[in-house]
Enzyme design. Structure first.
Site, PDB file in Angstrom:
ATOM      1  CB  ILE A  90     -79.144 -19.669   6.247  1.00 51.36           C
ATOM      2  CG1 ILE A  90     -77.910 -20.414   6.901  1.00 51.36           C
ATOM      3  CG2 ILE A  90     -78.996 -18.358   6.681  1.00 51.36           C
ATOM      4  CD1 ILE A  90     -76.571 -20.052   6.837  1.00 51.36           C
ATOM      5  CB  CYS A  91     -80.530 -20.690  10.495  1.00 50.10           C
ATOM      6  SG  CYS A  91     -80.868 -20.985  12.160  1.00 50.10           S
ATOM      7  N   GLY A  92     -83.356 -20.973  10.683  1.00 49.25           N
ATOM      8  CA  GLY A  92     -84.522 -20.748  10.959  1.00 49.25           C
ATOM      9  C   GLY A  92     -85.284 -20.373   9.717  1.00 49.25           C
ATOM     10  CB  THR A 111     -84.535 -24.085   6.328  1.00 48.69           C
ATOM     11  OG1 THR A 111     -84.222 -24.320   7.551  1.00 48.69           O
ATOM     12  CG2 THR A 111     -83.322 -23.348   5.501  1.00 48.69           C
TER      13      THR A 111
END
Length: 203
Positions: free
Chosen positions: A104-106, A108
């Protein structure tokens, strides 16, 4: 704890985003999964929210065959240094072994740099965030709250509930109308969904 289930491994590192994985880990634990934290080493790390966490084990000691899932939360270090690249390489090892990964988020962006999003549908915060990594998977980007493809779950920073939903679906924690009710309750504050969960024992 359900002895027949392998643990879920949750990466922890300095600057990890506290809010992104709490729904997933809380309900996985209620479903009988042991949550084991994994750090760069076993030295204490500090989250964005100031929580101090001493990892259960070091990344080098984690093996896909001992795990049900690897969860990679966001964190500032994904974009400000190469310190977390070993976690992306571990994700490659997990996926190659057929063990799912949820990022999730960074995280990715870390997987994009590792080339793990080039051949899978995926999402993130916004498409140009991943494009800045120089990865080759831009045509596979999906504008959705969370995406699952080839054993890999991806989501943006504002979608912790959808992220958890995809994890539950992949692991079979909740299914069908129960999974839908869980999402409606925690994402939409739909009080009517609680009755479905209470009846199914999944609240």
């Amino acid at each position: 704890m359900n002895a027949g289930r392998k643990p879920v491994h949750h990466a922890v590192y300095d600057t990890l985003a506290d809010w992104e994985t709490g729904h997933a880990t809380a309900h996985l634990a209620r479903a009988g999964y042991e949550i084991r934290t994994v750090g760069p080493s076993t030295d204490q790390v500090t989250s964005i929210g100031g929580l101090h966490i001493r990892p259960d084990l070091a990344l080098a000691d984690v093996r896909p065959e001992d795990s049900s899932l690897l969860i990679l939360p966001g964190g500032d270090l994904w974009d400000t240094s190469g310190d977390l690249a070993p976690f992306a390489r571990k994700a490659r090892e997990f996926l190659a072994a057929g063990v799912p990964v949820a990022a999730i988020c960074g995280a990715t962006a870390g997987l994009a740099r590792e080339g793990l999003l080039d051949d899978r549908e995926h999402t993130s915060a916004v498409s140009f965030y991943l494009a800045a990594t120089g990865y080759q998977g831009g045509t596979r980007y999906v504008d959705a709250d969370a995406v699952t493809d080839g054993g890999l779950i991806t989501a943006g920073p504002t979608e912790p509930v959808a992220f958890a939903r995809e994890i539950f679906r992949l692991l079979g924690v909740y299914e069908g109308e129960v999974l839908d009710a869980w999402y409606r309750l925690f994402h939409d504050s739909d009080a009517e969904a609680y009755a479905v969960l209470e009846q199914a024992g999944g609240q």
